[in-house]
Design a protein around this motif. Structure first.
Motif, short mmCIF file in Angstrom:
data_model
loop_
_atom_site.label_atom_id
_atom_site.label_comp_id
_atom_site.label_asym_id
_atom_site.label_seq_id
_atom_site.Cartn_x
_atom_site.Cartn_y
_atom_site.Cartn_z
N UNK A 94 26.79 91.26 17.99
CA UNK A 94 27.34 89.96 18.36
C UNK A 94 27.01 89.55 19.80
N UNK A 95 26.41 90.46 20.55
CA UNK A 95 25.98 90.12 21.91
C UNK A 95 24.59 89.46 21.91
N UNK A 96 23.97 89.40 20.72
CA UNK A 96 22.64 88.80 20.61
C UNK A 96 22.69 87.48 19.84
N UNK A 97 21.76 86.60 20.18
CA UNK A 97 21.44 85.42 19.36
C UNK A 97 19.93 85.42 19.19
N UNK A 98 19.47 85.06 18.01
CA UNK A 98 18.04 85.19 17.71
C UNK A 98 17.47 83.89 17.15
N UNK A 99 16.40 83.41 17.78
CA UNK A 99 15.65 82.26 17.28
C UNK A 99 14.33 82.74 16.68
N UNK A 100 14.01 82.25 15.49
CA UNK A 100 12.73 82.54 14.86
C UNK A 100 11.97 81.24 14.63
N UNK A 101 10.79 81.13 15.24
CA UNK A 101 9.99 79.93 15.10
C UNK A 101 8.63 80.28 14.50
N UNK A 102 8.12 79.37 13.69
CA UNK A 102 6.81 79.60 13.07
C UNK A 102 6.73 78.98 11.69
N UNK A 103 5.53 78.65 11.28
CA UNK A 103 5.27 78.07 9.98
C UNK A 103 5.48 79.10 8.87
N UNK A 104 6.12 78.70 7.80
CA UNK A 104 6.29 79.58 6.65
C UNK A 104 4.99 79.61 5.86
N UNK A 105 4.29 80.74 5.88
CA UNK A 105 3.05 80.86 5.13
C UNK A 105 3.23 81.65 3.84
N UNK A 106 4.34 82.38 3.75
CA UNK A 106 4.66 83.09 2.51
C UNK A 106 6.11 82.76 2.14
N UNK A 107 6.28 81.92 1.14
CA UNK A 107 7.62 81.54 0.73
C UNK A 107 8.39 82.74 0.21
N UNK A 108 7.69 83.64 -0.47
CA UNK A 108 8.33 84.85 -1.00
C UNK A 108 8.89 85.71 0.13
N UNK A 109 8.11 85.85 1.20
CA UNK A 109 8.56 86.65 2.35
C UNK A 109 9.72 85.95 3.05
N UNK A 110 9.64 84.63 3.21
CA UNK A 110 10.73 83.88 3.85
C UNK A 110 12.01 84.03 3.04
#
Length: 384
Positions: free
Chosen positions: A237-253
């Motif tokens: 709970x001491x972390x916050x995480x941003x993930x940016x980038x194009x989804x190239x694999x819908x299955x992986x996303x």
């Protein structure tokens, strides 16, 4: 000596480091007094960047996919075989058009920007023009692709007068595969002034984590989610995480979203592709580069320059950039427990994390400038 150089971009978007590296290299070569011309396979966002830099370019349709390279899992099925002659015909026409441009612009060097395209090399062979081939990818290991016809591909690459590997790891792989006498390692360069951020990380909470890259298995975002999930709840709970980038694999996303929901990672946020990422780097305390095997790791250098603490995988080019425990941290790709332990160590000693982040910023600024990269490439041109 002034040169007339034709560069070949394998893609026309700006989602890869290869595209950004090409634009910066060509811009600096042009500013050094040389005549440059970029060949694109199709229209796309890279055109805006080329126009901003006043770089001349032409769009000539070419087919590399399922002619030169393919996904490892793809078979040469009936559809492949039926479309192959048409793709070959498109490429024959492209060679004719580009050869005419080469004669018109009196091109004396052709520079292939990646291993994932090849038509420019055919032009170089046809017109007896010096050929430089930049190797920016492992292919199988990082992109999950392979040559359609390996023997033909090796024969064509062997026509090059020189190859440039963006890391020792890349050179180690291909220097034995290709019989090119002149091969060099020239690390990618980035614009120091564009990416340097004067900041002190870890001065507030939550601690901001950032993951930047295409959403696909090879980029390893799964490691980060599982690492967060395995932390004690109070630490997580001491972390916050941003993930940016194009989804190239819908299955992986979908798999990533399933992990996020399963472990209630409400502090993880996906933002998709971002044209301007500076705001994310300004607030990031930690950049996590979880790729299984980066050919170089441009994003690693950008993160170090931004003043963030960079945690990367102990593989490929990343381990050549980061000195573990001195200018960043390294963990075994796929080992979320190792990554989790590093995140825990960061929380337990924020002052040390600040010191390492500053050391990383200093190293990146001294070692990986775009000017040094361009000068090394220009020196290679002269020797040819």
């Amino acid at each position: 000596m002034k040169h007339n150089i034709m560069y070949f971009s394998s893609v026309s978007d700006l989602s890869s480091g290869a595209s950004h590296s090409l634009v910066k290299l060509v811009s600096l070569v042009q500013k050094a007094g040389h005549n440059v011309l970029v060949i694109l396979t199709e229209h796309g966002p890279i055109e805006e960047k080329l126009r901003e830099e006043n770089i001349s370019y032409h769009v000539v349709k070419q087919c590399s996919w399922n002619v030169w390279m393919k996904n490892i899992a793809d078979k040469k099925d009936l559809e492949y075989r039926l479309k192959y002659p048409l793709r070959k015909a498109v490429n024959r026409l492209a060679v004719q058009k580009i050869a005419q441009l080469a004669r018109e612009y009196q091109i004396d060097i052709i520079h292939m920007n990646t291993l994932t395209s090849f038509v420019g090399a055919e032009v170089a062979k046809k017109e007896n023009i010096k050929l430089v081939w930049h190797m920016r990818e492992f292919m199988e290991e990082d992109l999950g692709i392979e040559f359609c016809y390996p023997d033909k591909a090796v024969a064509l690459v062997n026509q090059a007068d020189a190859t440039i590997a963006i890391s020792k790891a890349i050179d180690d792989k291909f220097s034995s595969a290709f019989a090119v006498n002149h091969h060099e390692v020239i690390y990618n360069g980035v614009s120091i002034e564009d990416y340097f951020i004067d900041k002190t990380p870890f001065t507030a909470e939550p601690i901001q984590l950032l993951s930047s890259g295409r959403i696909m298995p090879g980029k390893g975002q799964k490691d980060l989610l599982l690492a967060l999930a395995s932390l004690p709840e109070k630490v997580r709970n001491r972390f916050a995480c941003d993930m940016i980038g194009t989804v190239e694999s819908q299955e992986y996303f979908d798999e990533l979203m399933s992990i996020k929901d399963k472990y209630h990672l409400d502090n993880v946020h996906f933002h998709g592709f971002q044209k301007d990422t500076k705001a994310f780097f300004e607030k990031a305390d930690v950049l996590c580069v979880c790729s299984k095997k980066e050919a170089f790791g441009r994003i690693t250098v950008e993160g170090m320059l931004s003043g963030s603490l960079v945690i990367g995988t102990n593989s490929g080019g990343t381990k050549e950039i980061i000195d573990d425990g001195k200018t960043g941290y390294l963990y075994t790709p796929g080992n979320a427990d190792e990554l989790s332990a590093i995140l825990l160590a960061v929380v337990e000693n924020l002052e040390q994390a600040q010191t390492i982040a500053k050391a990383g910023q200093k190293k990146a600024g001294q070692t990986f400038s775009d000017t040094a990269n361009a000068n090394a490439v220009l020196s290679l041109y002269e020797r040819l």
